[in-house]
Design a protein around this motif. Structure first.
Motif, PDB file in Angstrom:
ATOM      1  N   LYS A  76     -97.496 -15.846  62.161  1.00 10.56           N
ATOM      2  CA  LYS A  76     -98.536 -16.441  61.316  1.00 10.56           C
ATOM      3  C   LYS A  76     -98.854 -15.534  60.136  1.00 10.56           C
ATOM      4  O   LYS A  76     -99.034 -16.008  59.012  1.00 10.56           O
ATOM      5  CB  LYS A  76     -99.795 -16.706  62.140  1.00 10.56           C
ATOM      6  N   ALA A  77     -98.926 -14.224  60.377  1.00 14.88           N
ATOM      7  CA  ALA A  77     -99.216 -13.279  59.293  1.00 14.88           C
ATOM      8  C   ALA A  77     -98.121 -13.309  58.235  1.00 14.88           C
ATOM      9  O   ALA A  77     -98.398 -13.266  57.029  1.00 14.88           O
ATOM     10  CB  ALA A  77     -99.373 -11.871  59.859  1.00 14.88           C
ATOM     11  N   LEU A  78     -96.877 -13.386  58.651  1.00 13.73           N
ATOM     12  CA  LEU A  78     -95.758 -13.426  57.712  1.00 13.73           C
ATOM     13  C   LEU A  78     -95.775 -14.707  56.882  1.00 13.73           C
ATOM     14  O   LEU A  78     -95.610 -14.674  55.655  1.00 13.73           O
ATOM     15  CB  LEU A  78     -94.434 -13.310  58.467  1.00 13.73           C
ATOM     16  N   SER A  79     -95.970 -15.829  57.547  1.00 10.95           N
ATOM     17  CA  SER A  79     -95.928 -17.116  56.838  1.00 10.95           C
ATOM     18  C   SER A  79     -97.136 -17.316  55.934  1.00 10.95           C
ATOM     19  O   SER A  79     -97.117 -18.181  55.054  1.00 10.95           O
ATOM     20  CB  SER A  79     -95.840 -18.265  57.846  1.00 10.95           C
ATOM     21  N   SER A  80     -98.183 -16.503  56.123  1.00 13.13           N
ATOM     22  CA  SER A  80     -99.384 -16.600  55.288  1.00 13.13           C
ATOM     23  C   SER A  80     -99.304 -15.706  54.055  1.00 13.13           C
ATOM     24  O   SER A  80    -100.226 -15.702  53.238  1.00 13.13           O
ATOM     25  CB  SER A  80    -100.633 -16.224  56.102  1.00 13.13           C
ATOM     26  N   LYS A  99     -90.114  -4.941  59.554  1.00 14.94           N
ATOM     27  CA  LYS A  99     -90.054  -3.493  59.785  1.00 14.94           C
ATOM     28  C   LYS A  99     -91.413  -2.851  59.471  1.00 14.94           C
ATOM     29  O   LYS A  99     -91.913  -2.024  60.241  1.00 14.94           O
ATOM     30  CB  LYS A  99     -88.950  -2.885  58.930  1.00 14.94           C
ATOM     31  N   ASN A 100     -92.008  -3.218  58.338  1.00 13.65           N
ATOM     32  CA  ASN A 100     -93.323  -2.682  57.976  1.00 13.65           C
ATOM     33  C   ASN A 100     -94.389  -3.084  58.987  1.00 13.65           C
ATOM     34  O   ASN A 100     -95.263  -2.291  59.353  1.00 13.65           O
ATOM     35  CB  ASN A 100     -93.734  -3.176  56.590  1.00 13.65           C
ATOM     36  N   MET A 101     -94.293  -4.313  59.462  1.00 13.36           N
ATOM     37  CA  MET A 101     -95.298  -4.814  60.390  1.00 13.36           C
ATOM     38  C   MET A 101     -95.212  -4.102  61.738  1.00 13.36           C
ATOM     39  O   MET A 101     -96.234  -3.764  62.342  1.00 13.36           O
ATOM     40  CB  MET A 101     -95.127  -6.322  60.564  1.00 13.36           C
ATOM     41  N   LEU A 102     -94.009  -3.857  62.202  1.00  6.51           N
ATOM     42  CA  LEU A 102     -93.842  -3.139  63.466  1.00  6.51           C
ATOM     43  C   LEU A 102     -94.368  -1.711  63.347  1.00  6.51           C
ATOM     44  O   LEU A 102     -95.021  -1.193  64.258  1.00  6.51           O
ATOM     45  CB  LEU A 102     -92.378  -3.118  63.880  1.00  6.51           C
ATOM     46  N   ALA A 103     -94.065  -1.078  62.202  1.00 11.57           N
ATOM     47  CA  ALA A 103     -94.488   0.312  62.000  1.00 11.57           C
ATOM     48  C   ALA A 103     -96.005   0.437  61.934  1.00 11.57           C
ATOM     49  O   ALA A 103     -96.567   1.466  62.332  1.00 11.57           O
ATOM     50  CB  ALA A 103     -93.862   0.865  60.729  1.00 11.57           C
ATOM     51  N   SER A 104     -96.678  -0.590  61.445  1.00 12.28           N
ATOM     52  CA  SER A 104     -98.134  -0.537  61.279  1.00 12.28           C
ATOM     53  C   SER A 104     -98.896  -1.171  62.442  1.00 12.28           C
ATOM     54  O   SER A 104    -100.124  -1.134  62.461  1.00 12.28           O
ATOM     55  CB  SER A 104     -98.535  -1.244  59.972  1.00 12.28           C
ATOM     56  N   SER A 105     -98.170  -1.748  63.383  1.00 19.53           N
ATOM     57  CA  SER A 105     -98.828  -2.512  64.448  1.00 19.53           C
ATOM     58  C   SER A 105     -99.582  -1.652  65.442  1.00 19.53           C
ATOM     59  O   SER A 105    -100.552  -2.079  66.054  1.00 19.53           O
ATOM     60  CB  SER A 105     -97.788  -3.345  65.198  1.00 19.53           C
ATOM     61  N   ALA A 271    -107.548 -14.492  64.830  1.00 16.34           N
ATOM     62  CA  ALA A 271    -107.568 -14.487  63.364  1.00 16.34           C
ATOM     63  C   ALA A 271    -107.718 -13.068  62.818  1.00 16.34           C
ATOM     64  O   ALA A 271    -107.075 -12.693  61.826  1.00 16.34           O
ATOM     65  CB  ALA A 271    -108.699 -15.376  62.856  1.00 16.34           C
ATOM     66  N   ASP A 272    -108.563 -12.271  63.479  1.00 20.62           N
ATOM     67  CA  ASP A 272    -108.755 -10.882  63.038  1.00 20.62           C
ATOM     68  C   ASP A 272    -107.472 -10.070  63.213  1.00 20.62           C
ATOM     69  O   ASP A 272    -107.138  -9.242  62.371  1.00 20.62           O
ATOM     70  CB  ASP A 272    -109.900 -10.228  63.829  1.00 20.62           C
ATOM     71  N   TYR A 273    -106.779 -10.317  64.316  1.00 21.46           N
ATOM     72  CA  TYR A 273    -105.543  -9.573  64.567  1.00 21.46           C
ATOM     73  C   TYR A 273    -104.466  -9.968  63.560  1.00 21.46           C
ATOM     74  O   TYR A 273    -103.708  -9.117  63.082  1.00 21.46           O
ATOM     75  CB  TYR A 273    -105.058  -9.806  65.996  1.00 21.46           C
ATOM     76  N   VAL A 274    -104.385 -11.251  63.227  1.00 16.93           N
ATOM     77  CA  VAL A 274    -103.434 -11.714  62.213  1.00 16.93           C
ATOM     78  C   VAL A 274    -103.731 -11.041  60.877  1.00 16.93           C
ATOM     79  O   VAL A 274    -102.834 -10.601  60.160  1.00 16.93           O
ATOM     80  CB  VAL A 274    -103.492 -13.246  62.060  1.00 16.93           C
ATOM     81  N   LYS A 275    -105.020 -10.933  60.554  1.00 18.29           N
ATOM     82  CA  LYS A 275    -105.425 -10.297  59.296  1.00 18.29           C
ATOM     83  C   LYS A 275    -104.990  -8.833  59.266  1.00 18.29           C
ATOM     84  O   LYS A 275    -104.534  -8.320  58.240  1.00 18.29           O
ATOM     85  CB  LYS A 275    -106.950 -10.386  59.140  1.00 18.29           C
ATOM     86  N   THR A 276    -105.109  -8.171  60.398  1.00 16.61           N
ATOM     87  CA  THR A 276    -104.674  -6.766  60.489  1.00 16.61           C
ATOM     88  C   THR A 276    -103.181  -6.636  60.216  1.00 16.61           C
ATOM     89  O   THR A 276    -102.736  -5.725  59.512  1.00 16.61           O
ATOM     90  CB  THR A 276    -104.999  -6.203  61.886  1.00 16.61           C
TER      91      THR A 276
END
Length: 294
Positions: A76-80, A99-105, A271-276
């Protein structure tokens, strides 16, 4: 007392010593049969030994539910978020964004990076199936990989054509690199473990010895769109270069305490987690804007 315990555990010291290096006494490794199943898109794979399947209780299901929730939030975060280069939404097939999302997760730890070559003379779904078998290092039945052609189509859609690619700056090219991610939930002898495999593959075939593009190079994604029944193999084996990153998934307390609410995509927690997760893409987009949008 201690002497008695010592003899019980380790035997009598006066007894003849056993040569632990002897081939007759070395333990023999016997591989255990594993069963695999993919979800509809092929991004989540469950692997279990036969004895583990019988004990697939609620605790085990919860262990694998964490990564399903992360996958939903990540998608959802990617498609938004719009890719500032292609002007299309990001997706799970964009290597740099994932890759960026995994590193920051905060829930994935990179454990290995490797490069290699994938070889095939097939087209369509057969080509995609060979790629999956290579990067996951498993000999699946082709019937399990019905999603393979759709995977190549999705990867191709995230990229750009060869002419556009050549005109882009390196930072812009990074945002057009195609890839895919596989989440692997394993239950081996009752012990659950979850990992992720992220791949990036160069779209044009190369010479394996030199690593340079073939003189008659072919696009992996264009070949992947072909119908196997209408386009028979010409008997030429082609090679494509790929990079593979492996991650270990470590769910935090946050997941444990909010698992019920995170499972509901309409919840404020989700929703908050998607925003993160969306915020991890901000540096990529800013970099392109600072360098100028092509």
């Amino acid at each position: 007392m201690f002497k008695g315990l010592w003899q019980r555990w380790f035997g009598n010291s006066s007894e003849q010593k056993v040569n632990i290096n002897s081939a007759e006494t070395m333990a023999e490794y016997q591989p255990i049969t594993k069963h695999y199943v993919f979800n509809e898109t092929g991004n989540i794979m469950l692997c279990a030994t036969a004895d583990s399947i019988d004990s697939f209780d609620d605790n085990i299901k919860s262990a694998f539910m964490d990564v399903s929730i992360f996958f939903a939030a990540m998608t959802k975060a990617l498609s938004s978020t719009e890719n500032p280069v292609t002007k299309k939404p990001f997706s799970i097939f964009n290597y740099q964004a994932v890759k960026n999302m995994l590193a920051s997760s905060g829930v994935f730890v990179e454990t290995n990076v490797e490069e290699g070559y994938f070889a095939s003379e097939g087209v369509g779904g057969a080509l995609g199936a060979e790629l999956i078998k290579t990067v996951l290092n498993r000999n699946f039945d082709d019937n399990q990989l019905s999603f393979a052609k759709g995977m190549l189509n999705g990867m191709g859609y995230q990229g750009v054509d060869e002419q556009t690619w050549a005109s882009l700056e390196p930072s812009h090219q990074d945002l057009c690199r195609s890839g895919n991610i596989f989440f692997i939930g394993e239950l081996l002898l009752g012990l659950p473990q979850t990992s992720a495999v992220l791949i990036n593959i160069e779209p044009h075939s190369v010479d394996e010895d030199s690593g340079q593009m073939d003189s008659d190079h072919q696009s992996l994604f264009k070949l992947g769109l072909k119908n196997e029944k209408k386009h028979q193999s010409m008997g030429k084996t082609r090679n494509w270069k790929y990079k593979k990153r492996t991650y270990l998934f470590i769910p935090p307390r946050f997941f444990e305490n909010n698992i019920a609410r995170l499972g509901n995509v309409e919840s404020p927690e989700f929703a908050d987690y998607v925003k993160t997760l969306e915020q991890s893409l901000t540096p990529l987009c800013k970099q392109v804007k600072q360098n100028g949008t092509p």
